[in-house]
Design an enzyme around this catalytic site. Structure first.
Site, short mmCIF file in Angstrom:
data_model
loop_
_atom_site.label_atom_id
_atom_site.label_comp_id
_atom_site.label_asym_id
_atom_site.label_seq_id
_atom_site.Cartn_x
_atom_site.Cartn_y
_atom_site.Cartn_z
N GLY A 124 0.82 -1.20 0.00
CA GLY A 124 0.00 0.00 0.00
C GLY A 124 0.86 1.25 0.00
O GLY A 124 1.95 1.24 -0.56
N GLU A 125 0.35 2.33 0.60
CA GLU A 125 1.03 3.63 0.72
C GLU A 125 1.10 4.38 -0.60
O GLU A 125 1.41 5.56 -0.63
CB GLU A 125 2.47 3.49 1.25
CG GLU A 125 2.61 2.80 2.58
CD GLU A 125 4.09 2.65 3.01
OE1 GLU A 125 4.99 3.09 2.27
OE2 GLU A 125 4.31 2.09 4.09
N GLY A 126 0.88 3.67 -1.71
CA GLY A 126 1.12 4.24 -3.04
C GLY A 126 2.38 3.67 -3.68
O GLY A 126 2.80 4.13 -4.74
#
Lengths: 357, 357
Positions: free
Chosen positions: A322-324
């Site tokens: 996740g997080e980008g």
């Protein structure tokens, strides 16, 4: 959606002008390579041409929005990590030590961290890459009550729209990525996917950060209970968001809608960001033209989103952070596609013979 | 292989020290992310640690070797493009207008163009990024006679070794990519794969730059005739190379062997480069530890190579251009993996709580 800013954004989201696909392909076919031989790079280049409406697109300013919030459903013991990790990771983002910071630097993108609803106050005065759009100090536990009120759901989407618009007002943005941080948010995401697509909960629920069999059973059970208690309306994305969603997921939907309204391509990260895209898509189907899925998450629920929206991700590197982080890699690929489009020589420029008829 | 330089290179290719995989994973597991959540980026980082033998690996100097040569089998009408395209594209590489130049710039890699056996003389005096290792002015048509002599096959592999060693002597190289240019070279590559793996010719033959059904039939027929005329020994890669190979394919094998002898990771491009890797692997099985496959080509024959060597490519972007274009993208991914390894904060550095036991 009932609010002026939202209405203004939504009415600006038009389908892209499909004539650009042909114009882009004409140039791609004149470059010194066999027709179609750059595969999906050509597809991505043509899509960015169509989205931006520019025959010499630029990806100069790249911004990744990492949207953070907490989840009341963590009470059910559905995550391997304690909730305190959400704010700890927000500080890690702000100091530049997290995976998203490293990968964003690698592709030349800024990271803007948005507090959509972290359980504690984030102290980040003077940090230019931080935005406070906190809707509340975490959602409520959807096994017992709706995750948020209708007003909070609207505020979450609006917060995402504002975050994008403020960043855009500083300087034109050419591509964005959207990512997430929030302990417990794969539980909320799986609930959203099950509610909207009608897929069986177990088939769209994965192990998130890596939970054991007992927690995995609890996770599926929590989602089933929440859905049967609240019966969210599959046709009403704001109802689904308020019943079982997360503030960062609403925020991601808002960022995507605002970007589409400005003709900015959106690189969607993994499972949670895909759920944000699903909410955005259900609010306004035209956003489909503006979103690219960066990578296939190992969370099974993402496949249901991809099928529902009808797109294929670019990468499959078995990532689930996740997080980008996947979006950052996807932006790197998108930029390579745009550079191919802008910088390669044509057959006539290079004096290269074309294929025999 | 009977030649001093080759023997010196081969005896230096040792299996990597597997203790490094565990050392690398220990660091990866301490970074602020759930264990294993960066998927194949973690695998690539650990492999580069093990290959280089360094716990803080650098990918500062990145070089892509684009090996060019012509193929006598073009007489059989197996390509959509005339042979003159090979030298035309070499000049395009030297001017910086080709796909490989654009993608190499994007990932910060140099391109070194090596003439392994283009049918005409290449005029490139004073061009630092060009190497003349011409074995001959194209191979012979393997449907009628062996593509090259045994001496020429050895010279091709040696030329590749020299090209690497000269570039390395200028300045240490930290990762390389290998790619190809040569009208007709998918025909030679499919013949090599069929000869070494024993797969049926039709199953390992694709449409190259995009030929029609008639040319495709001719291509399969040409390979079948060549293999039944010369009966290359599947256990002897130099015999296979000389009977149905190409100078650039031998050169790619040489570059790979020389890089492995210097503990430099090799990002292998698509189908033709994979065939070069297959020859290198058959010459010295230890090279397996040093090669990473950048992407899955849409040429079916590459799958047989991947199965034979036992590896999985990083990307699947439906590319089939060659030149090293897929390798360039793969190098970008590899660098992101190394940066994750070197730059991410650990749990203790960032004050982030670890997973609950």
């Amino acid at each position: 959606m009932s609010c002026r800013l939202a209405d203004e954004v939504l009415e600006k989201i038009e389908p892209v002008d499909v004539a650009y696909y042909a114009k882009a392909q004409r140039r791609l076919d004149n470059l010194t390579k066999p027709k179609g031989s750059l595969g999906r790079l050509e597809e991505i280049a043509a899509r960015i041409v169509a989205i931006s409406g520019k025959l010499k697109p630029s990806l100069e300013r790249k911004v990744i929005f990492t949207m953070a919030a907490d989840h009341g459903v963590c009470e059910e013991g559905i995550s391997a990590y304690p909730q305190e990790v959400t704010p700890q990771m927000v500080y890690n983002f702000l100091r530049g030590g997290a995976g998203i910071n490293v990968l964003a630097r690698h592709v030349g993108a800024e990271v803007i961290v948005v507090d959509m609803g972290v359980k504690e106050k984030i102290s980040a005065e003077g940090q230019k890459n931080f935005k406070d759009k906190k809707v509340n100090f975490g959602t409520r536990n959807f096994v017992r009550e709706p995750a948020m009120t209708e007003e909070e759901a609207l505020k979450a989407v609006m917060g995402g729209m504002e975050a994008f618009q403020e960043a855009y007002a500083d300087k034109e943005i050419n591509i964005i990525g959207v990512g997430d941080m929030g302990i417990g948010n794969t539980t909320s995401s799986s609930a959203i996917v099950a509610a909207i697509t009608g897929e069986d909960t177990a088939l769209v629920t994965g192990r998130g950060t890596g939970i054991d069999d007992i927690s995995y059973g609890r996770k599926i059970e929590a989602i089933r209970k929440g859905l049967s208690l609240h019966r969210p309306d599959p046709k009403d994305p704001m109802d689904v968001l308020s019943k079982v969603g997360g503030f960062e997921i609403g925020g991601i939907a808002g960022v995507i809608l605002a970007a589409a309204s400005r003709k900015v391509p959106v690189m969607v990260d993994g499972f949670i960001a895909s759920c944000g895209a699903l909410i955005a898509f259900e609010i306004c189907r035209n956003v489909r033209d503006y979103i690219l899925f960066a990578h296939q998450s190992i969370e099974a629920g993402q496949l249901a989103v991809l099928r529902h929206i009808g797109q294929k991700p670019l990468l499959d590197l078995e990532m689930r952070l996740g997080e980008g982080t996947g979006a950052a890699l996807g932006i790197g690929i998108a930029e390579s596609a745009v550079r191919i489009f802008n910088e390669m020589a044509t057959f006539s420029e290079a004096g290269v013979s074309e294929a025999e008829p």
